[in-house]
Write a protein that holds these residues in place. Structure first.
Motif, PDB file in Angstrom:
ATOM      1  N   ILE A 207      -3.277  61.609  13.212  1.00 58.06           N
ATOM      2  CA  ILE A 207      -2.091  62.447  13.361  1.00 58.06           C
ATOM      3  C   ILE A 207      -0.848  61.742  12.839  1.00 58.06           C
ATOM      4  N   ALA A 208      -0.062  62.466  12.021  1.00 58.18           N
ATOM      5  CA  ALA A 208       1.273  62.018  11.617  1.00 58.18           C
ATOM      6  C   ALA A 208       2.287  62.888  12.350  1.00 58.18           C
ATOM      7  N   PHE A 239      16.457  65.720   7.690  1.00 56.99           N
ATOM      8  CA  PHE A 239      16.841  64.421   8.240  1.00 56.99           C
ATOM      9  C   PHE A 239      16.601  63.338   7.201  1.00 56.99           C
ATOM     10  N   ASN A 240      17.660  62.589   6.883  1.00 48.68           N
ATOM     11  CA  ASN A 240      17.558  61.510   5.903  1.00 48.68           C
ATOM     12  C   ASN A 240      17.166  60.208   6.598  1.00 48.68           C
ATOM     13  N   ASN A 241      16.298  59.431   5.930  1.00 44.98           N
ATOM     14  CA  ASN A 241      15.863  58.122   6.445  1.00 44.98           C
ATOM     15  C   ASN A 241      15.375  58.232   7.889  1.00 44.98           C
ATOM     16  N   ILE A 242      14.339  59.032   8.063  1.00 49.42           N
ATOM     17  CA  ILE A 242      13.806  59.333   9.383  1.00 49.42           C
ATOM     18  C   ILE A 242      12.621  58.426   9.685  1.00 49.42           C
ATOM     19  N   ASN A 243      12.479  58.084  10.970  1.00 44.93           N
ATOM     20  CA  ASN A 243      11.336  57.276  11.388  1.00 44.93           C
ATOM     21  C   ASN A 243      10.161  58.199  11.716  1.00 44.93           C
ATOM     22  N   MET A 244       9.021  57.948  11.075  1.00 45.69           N
ATOM     23  CA  MET A 244       7.822  58.751  11.288  1.00 45.69           C
ATOM     24  C   MET A 244       6.728  57.858  11.864  1.00 45.69           C
ATOM     25  N   LEU A 245       5.858  58.467  12.664  1.00 40.67           N
ATOM     26  CA  LEU A 245       4.802  57.724  13.339  1.00 40.67           C
ATOM     27  C   LEU A 245       3.422  58.198  12.917  1.00 40.67           C
ATOM     28  N   TYR A 246       2.466  57.275  13.034  1.00 39.28           N
ATOM     29  CA  TYR A 246       1.069  57.560  12.753  1.00 39.28           C
ATOM     30  C   TYR A 246       0.257  57.144  13.976  1.00 39.28           C
ATOM     31  N   LYS A 306       1.425  53.305  14.331  1.00 42.52           N
ATOM     32  CA  LYS A 306       2.214  52.682  13.272  1.00 42.52           C
ATOM     33  C   LYS A 306       3.468  53.513  13.028  1.00 42.52           C
ATOM     34  N   GLU A 307       4.472  52.877  12.410  1.00 40.23           N
ATOM     35  CA  GLU A 307       5.714  53.592  12.140  1.00 40.23           C
ATOM     36  C   GLU A 307       6.309  53.130  10.813  1.00 40.23           C
ATOM     37  N   GLY A 308       7.167  53.961  10.236  1.00 42.97           N
ATOM     38  CA  GLY A 308       7.830  53.626   8.989  1.00 42.97           C
ATOM     39  C   GLY A 308       8.971  54.594   8.700  1.00 42.97           C
ATOM     40  N   ILE A 309       9.921  54.150   7.885  1.00 42.69           N
ATOM     41  CA  ILE A 309      11.085  54.963   7.515  1.00 42.69           C
ATOM     42  C   ILE A 309      10.755  55.752   6.252  1.00 42.69           C
ATOM     43  N   GLN A 330       2.605  62.608   3.547  1.00 43.05           N
ATOM     44  CA  GLN A 330       3.107  61.336   3.031  1.00 43.05           C
ATOM     45  C   GLN A 330       2.852  60.205   4.021  1.00 43.05           C
ATOM     46  N   VAL A 331       2.991  60.493   5.306  1.00 44.46           N
ATOM     47  CA  VAL A 331       2.723  59.474   6.327  1.00 44.46           C
ATOM     48  C   VAL A 331       1.251  59.064   6.281  1.00 44.46           C
ATOM     49  N   LEU A 332       0.363  60.046   6.185  1.00 41.57           N
ATOM     50  CA  LEU A 332      -1.065  59.742   6.144  1.00 41.57           C
ATOM     51  C   LEU A 332      -1.440  58.975   4.877  1.00 41.57           C
ATOM     52  N   LEU A 333      -0.788  59.291   3.758  1.00 41.90           N
ATOM     53  CA  LEU A 333      -1.075  58.593   2.508  1.00 41.90           C
ATOM     54  C   LEU A 333      -0.619  57.138   2.557  1.00 41.90           C
ATOM     55  N   ARG A 334       0.467  56.885   3.275  1.00 45.87           N
ATOM     56  CA  ARG A 334       1.039  55.545   3.323  1.00 45.87           C
ATOM     57  C   ARG A 334       0.748  54.815   4.634  1.00 45.87           C
ATOM     58  N   LYS A 335      -0.230  55.274   5.389  1.00 50.13           N
ATOM     59  CA  LYS A 335      -0.462  54.710   6.728  1.00 50.13           C
ATOM     60  C   LYS A 335      -0.791  53.222   6.669  1.00 50.13           C
ATOM     61  N   ASN A 336      -1.458  52.775   5.592  1.00 49.69           N
ATOM     62  CA  ASN A 336      -1.791  51.355   5.487  1.00 49.69           C
ATOM     63  C   ASN A 336      -0.572  50.488   5.206  1.00 49.69           C
ATOM     64  N   GLU A 337       0.514  51.112   4.748  1.00 49.74           N
ATOM     65  CA  GLU A 337       1.745  50.377   4.461  1.00 49.74           C
ATOM     66  C   GLU A 337       2.676  50.331   5.669  1.00 49.74           C
ATOM     67  N   LEU A 338       2.403  51.127   6.685  1.00 47.27           N
ATOM     68  CA  LEU A 338       3.307  51.221   7.823  1.00 47.27           C
ATOM     69  C   LEU A 338       3.196  49.997   8.722  1.00 47.27           C
TER      70      LEU A 338
END
Length: 526
Positions: A207-208, A239-246, A306-309, A330-338
């Motif tokens: 889940i993202a 929302f600009n520069n938002i924190n998203m969670l995985y 995990k989290e990322g901006i 996008q969160v799921l695609l970049r989850k390894n980078e979070l």
């Protein structure tokens, strides 16, 4: 012999046909743009209008494609006719008698280069025709993309504040309160669990999501509803520069877990927590389940958060209260980078461990749902999947509850908290179905500017009685036009050329403008 009216020259009648076709297509495109202009600012449509909007977009796209094709074919006829009338002529293999297409024109350019045809001007003219065609497509595509954007009725910038993921400890304790201890929190727990039931039903255990965001635009949506409170607009918050969670969970299952049944022999489900391994364990025990026999299953589920901006996230209302799917993807695609949300996980397990001996609304409902939907019997693979989904649902509902009660728990004045935030975004009100942008006529004008200019050029031979212009415009329209210009008029050709009619200022079969072969080239002879 007095000059004849161009309409009386039958062999050149096609010269009227193409401009008229182009004019009709341009009128269709302009009318559609005017209709888009009218429908701006009117969000209340019946279903029939919605179907009309979709059909109109298709007609406009088809008309533009046909317009570009006709214009290119006709303009290249002029270019080729002009060079057939020049002293050097055109290589015989390079003459196009059929419909001119960009591919055929490109092949013709290669033939000229291969034969070392020394007219650079002619080669550049052919390439220039291709460039004009490509430019028409590019500009038309750009204008069409503008027409695909919604009409924006209202837009304003906003400040927003996001519930943090660090220092959420006290809010997590409150989120795991015992059932019915606080009515308001119980309601927040119910809504959070309902949301996560929906999300896990779609995405399973991967889940993202976005922590709760607070804005001051709630009151703005009130003026965009009708008398029944229904929103007729498409409302968006960006929302600009938002924190998203995985959030993810992976489970192992044990069918030989020890079960200690009560004297009543009733089924029960226990939950335990292991902070060091970041693991939640579920134990399901039932002595004699109908049709399935005794069930003993323990699922040990590891939690990953995990989290990322991310630069932008847009939430649509009222259809959904979470970011659109493309942002979640996008969160799921970049989850390894979070980044691992270690502090959030520590706070979560501290709160769970502290409340482990007390029942709570989220656990009771999650456990009951798992029990009611259990159809795995003693299947380990099935148990792993159900355990992972249940764990994600359980943890996600707790986190969402904590995010929602964070201002209350920390006694924050929400308006001041938002006002002092440096985070910016936008609130936008636009059409639900009437696309076209805020200036559709400008986009339409941009789309037709090149075809309109070329259509005017096409009409020049009809407005000028120069027989060379007429011949140049006639060449390459089709095989008949080229044959008429090469073959002499006379009785022997009547069966082949029944409409071998002279042009203005050209005496019938006396003053002739015809072609002859000069080596490998075909050019003018008089």
């Amino acid at each position: 012999m007095s000059p004849r009216n161009p309409q009386e020259v039958l062999s050149a009648s096609w010269q009227w046909g193409n401009p008229l076709k182009c004019l009709l297509l341009i009128i269709i495109i302009v009318v559609w743009g005017y209709f888009l202009e009218i429908c701006g600012g009117q969000p209340d449509y019946i279903p029939e209008v919605q179907q009309l909007m979709s059909f109109g977009s298709f007609i406009m796209t088809f008309s533009f494609s046909l317009l570009i094709r006709i214009t290119f074919s006709h303009i290249f006829a002029y270019v080729q006719g002009f060079f057939l009338l020049s002293r050097q002529g055109i290589p015989f293999q390079a003459i196009i008698c059929e419909d001119s297409t960009p591919l055929r024109v490109l092949i013709t350019c290669f033939i000229m280069l291969k034969q070392k045809h020394n007219s650079i001007y002619q080669l550049f003219s052919y390439i220039g025709t291709l460039i004009i065609y490509i430019a028409s497509i590019i500009i038309g595509a750009y204008a069409a993309s503008k027409l695909a954007t919604p009409y924006v009725f209202y837009e304003t910038s906003i400040n927003w504040a996001q519930a943090p993921t660090k220092g959420l400890n006290s809010s997590l304790y409150s989120a795991i309160n015992t059932e019915n201890s606080f009515g308001k929190i119980n309601e927040i727990q119910f809504n959070a669990l309902s949301n996560w039931n929906t999300m896990t039903g779609i995405d399973g255990n991967d889940i993202a999501f976005m922590p709760t965001v607070f804005t001051s635009t709630t009151q703005l949506s009130k003026k965009f509803t009708d008398d029944n409170g229904l929103v007729k607009w498409k409302l968006e918050k960006g929302f600009n520069n938002i924190n998203m969670l995985y959030l993810n969970s992976q489970c192992s299952a044990n069918t030989n877990a020890p079960c200690h049944f009560e004297s009543s022999g009733k089924a029960h489900m226990n939950i335990s927590y292991n902070k060091e391994n970041q693991m939640i364990s579920w134990l399901l025990c039932e002595p004699n389940r109908l049709f399935t026999g005794t069930i003993s299953m323990q699922m040990d589920c590891i939690i990953t958060i995990k989290e990322g901006i991310f630069p932008l996230a847009i939430v649509e209302y009222p259809s959904t209260d979470r970011p659109r799917d493309e942002y979640l993807s996008q969160v799921l695609l970049r989850k390894n980078e979070l980044t691992d949300a270690k502090e959030l996980i520590d706070d979560l397990f501290n709160a769970l461990k502290f409340k482990s001996n007390s029942s709570n609304f989220i656990f009771e409902n999650t456990a009951q749902h798992m029990y009611d939907s259990w159809d795995c019997k003693q299947d380990v693979t099935c148990a792993k999947n159900i355990g992972a989904v249940t764990t994600v649902k359980f943890v996600g509902a707790i986190l969402e509850t904590a995010f929602n009660i964070y201002p209350l728990e920390n006694k924050l004045n929400i308006n001041d908290w938002i006002k002092n935030s440096a985070s910016t975004g936008f609130f936008k009100v636009s059409h639900k179905m009437c696309l076209g942008g805020n200036n559709p006529l400008f986009s339409i004008g941009l789309m037709i500017v090149i075809p309109l200019a070329l259509m005017i050029i096409e009409l020049l031979p009809l407005l000028h009685r120069n027989k060379m212009w007429w011949l140049a415009s006639d060449i390459s329209n089709d095989s008949f036009s080229l044959m008429r210009s090469i073959k002499p008029c006379g009785n022997e050709w009547e069966s082949v050329l029944p409409e071998c009619t002279s042009r203005p200022n050209e005496a019938y079969c006396v003053k002739k403008v015809r072609f002859s072969a000069k080596g490998n080239h075909v050019g003018l002879s008089s």
